[in-house]
Design a protein around this motif. Structure first.
Motif, PDB file in Angstrom:
ATOM      1  N   VAL A  69     -42.982 -30.750 -75.693  1.00 45.24           N
ATOM      2  CA  VAL A  69     -44.221 -29.993 -75.654  1.00 45.24           C
ATOM      3  C   VAL A  69     -44.481 -29.629 -74.192  1.00 45.24           C
ATOM      4  CG1 VAL A  69     -46.703 -30.051 -76.118  1.00 45.24           C
ATOM      5  CG2 VAL A  69     -45.116 -31.216 -77.665  1.00 45.24           C
ATOM      6  N   TRP A  70     -44.688 -28.351 -73.941  1.00 41.83           N
ATOM      7  CA  TRP A  70     -45.065 -27.868 -72.610  1.00 41.83           C
ATOM      8  C   TRP A  70     -46.579 -27.712 -72.626  1.00 41.83           C
ATOM      9  CZ3 TRP A  70     -43.612 -27.389 -67.789  1.00 41.83           C
ATOM     10  CH2 TRP A  70     -44.288 -26.523 -66.938  1.00 41.83           C
ATOM     11  N   ILE A  71     -47.266 -28.477 -71.778  1.00 41.54           N
ATOM     12  CA  ILE A  71     -48.718 -28.393 -71.678  1.00 41.54           C
ATOM     13  C   ILE A  71     -49.042 -27.755 -70.340  1.00 41.54           C
ATOM     14  CG2 ILE A  71     -50.895 -29.664 -71.621  1.00 41.54           C
ATOM     15  CD1 ILE A  71     -49.559 -31.768 -73.430  1.00 41.54           C
ATOM     16  N   ASN A  72     -49.756 -26.636 -70.392  1.00 41.68           N
ATOM     17  CA  ASN A  72     -50.091 -25.890 -69.192  1.00 41.68           C
ATOM     18  C   ASN A  72     -51.606 -25.729 -69.118  1.00 41.68           C
ATOM     19  OD1 ASN A  72     -49.712 -24.451 -66.865  1.00 41.68           O
ATOM     20  ND2 ASN A  72     -48.631 -22.751 -67.815  1.00 41.68           N
TER      21      ASN A  72
ATOM     22  N   VAL B 228     -50.716 -25.463 -75.349  1.00 43.42           N
ATOM     23  CA  VAL B 228     -49.802 -26.511 -75.788  1.00 43.42           C
ATOM     24  C   VAL B 228     -48.720 -25.830 -76.625  1.00 43.42           C
ATOM     25  CG1 VAL B 228     -49.589 -28.652 -77.101  1.00 43.42           C
ATOM     26  CG2 VAL B 228     -51.712 -28.166 -75.849  1.00 43.42           C
ATOM     27  N   THR B 229     -47.496 -25.817 -76.110  1.00 39.30           N
ATOM     28  CA  THR B 229     -46.409 -25.114 -76.777  1.00 39.30           C
ATOM     29  C   THR B 229     -45.256 -26.075 -77.054  1.00 39.30           C
ATOM     30  OG1 THR B 229     -47.003 -23.086 -75.618  1.00 39.30           O
ATOM     31  CG2 THR B 229     -44.835 -23.153 -76.626  1.00 39.30           C
ATOM     32  N   THR B 230     -44.794 -26.079 -78.286  1.00 43.86           N
ATOM     33  CA  THR B 230     -43.688 -26.939 -78.683  1.00 43.86           C
ATOM     34  C   THR B 230     -42.403 -26.115 -78.696  1.00 43.86           C
ATOM     35  OG1 THR B 230     -45.195 -28.229 -80.059  1.00 43.86           O
ATOM     36  CG2 THR B 230     -42.835 -28.531 -80.441  1.00 43.86           C
ATOM     37  N   TRP B 231     -41.374 -26.676 -78.047  1.00 44.89           N
ATOM     38  CA  TRP B 231     -40.048 -26.050 -77.950  1.00 44.89           C
ATOM     39  C   TRP B 231     -39.010 -26.997 -78.536  1.00 44.89           C
ATOM     40  CZ3 TRP B 231     -39.418 -21.153 -76.095  1.00 44.89           C
ATOM     41  CH2 TRP B 231     -40.490 -20.595 -75.415  1.00 44.89           C
ATOM     42  N   GLU B 232     -37.914 -26.437 -79.000  1.00 45.84           N
ATOM     43  CA  GLU B 232     -36.818 -27.249 -79.519  1.00 45.84           C
ATOM     44  C   GLU B 232     -36.204 -28.111 -78.417  1.00 45.84           C
ATOM     45  OE1 GLU B 232     -33.948 -24.945 -81.695  1.00 45.84           O
ATOM     46  OE2 GLU B 232     -35.505 -24.021 -82.914  1.00 45.84           O
ATOM     47  N   SER B 233     -36.267 -27.629 -77.165  1.00 42.92           N
ATOM     48  CA  SER B 233     -35.742 -28.398 -76.033  1.00 42.92           C
ATOM     49  C   SER B 233     -36.272 -27.793 -74.736  1.00 42.92           C
ATOM     50  CB  SER B 233     -34.204 -28.354 -76.002  1.00 42.92           C
ATOM     51  OG  SER B 233     -33.759 -27.049 -75.688  1.00 42.92           O
TER      52      SER B 233
ATOM     53  N   THR C 153     -43.304 -35.530 -74.511  1.00 42.67           N
ATOM     54  CA  THR C 153     -42.751 -35.808 -75.828  1.00 42.67           C
ATOM     55  C   THR C 153     -43.788 -36.589 -76.620  1.00 42.67           C
ATOM     56  OG1 THR C 153     -41.705 -37.854 -75.073  1.00 42.67           O
ATOM     57  CG2 THR C 153     -40.358 -35.858 -75.041  1.00 42.67           C
ATOM     58  N   VAL C 154     -43.734 -36.459 -77.941  1.00 44.29           N
ATOM     59  CA  VAL C 154     -44.665 -37.181 -78.797  1.00 44.29           C
ATOM     60  C   VAL C 154     -44.256 -38.646 -78.836  1.00 44.29           C
ATOM     61  CG1 VAL C 154     -45.541 -37.431 -81.150  1.00 44.29           C
ATOM     62  CG2 VAL C 154     -45.148 -35.146 -80.192  1.00 44.29           C
TER      63      VAL C 154
END
Length: 104
Positions: A7-10, A58-63, A96-97
């Motif tokens: 997760v990229w949190i900006n 809050v953006t979730t990416w595969e990697s 990461t969660v």
């Protein structure tokens, strides 16, 4: 290569009076992500503070690699040019969660 979902949190600090415009442009960009089928992108959530000029994406990416690949694309540079004049600062990081607790 780390293929773990991240997760990229900006956190964005908007210039005074510019939060609404920033939110509008960022929201349009998220809709574009969905229609453009951005590689590795899973989901995004956009939050605005209720009492100041901050917003959090809050953006979730595969990697991490998928996110970094997006940052290198011309589309991202164009988007950054659209919002740069609205922002005083940003602070971002990968997470990461660890645990997910829901009220069901």
């Amino acid at each position: 290569m780390n293929n773990k979902q991240v997760v990229w949190i900006n956190v964005f600090t908007a210039k005074p009076g510019k939060l609404d415009e920033l939110v509008t442009i960022q929201s349009e960009e998220l809709v574009n992500f969905k229609s453009e089928d951005v590689p590795g992108w899973i989901s995004s959530r956009w939050h605005c503070s209720v009492d100041n000029n901050k917003a959090i994406m809050v953006t979730t990416w595969e990697s991490i690699e998928f996110h970094k690949s997006w940052l290198e694309k011309a589309d991202f540079a164009e988007h950054l040019n659209k919002i740069q004049h609205l922002i005083e600062g940003t602070e971002g990081g990968y997470y990461t969660v660890v645990e997910n607790i829901e009220n069901s």
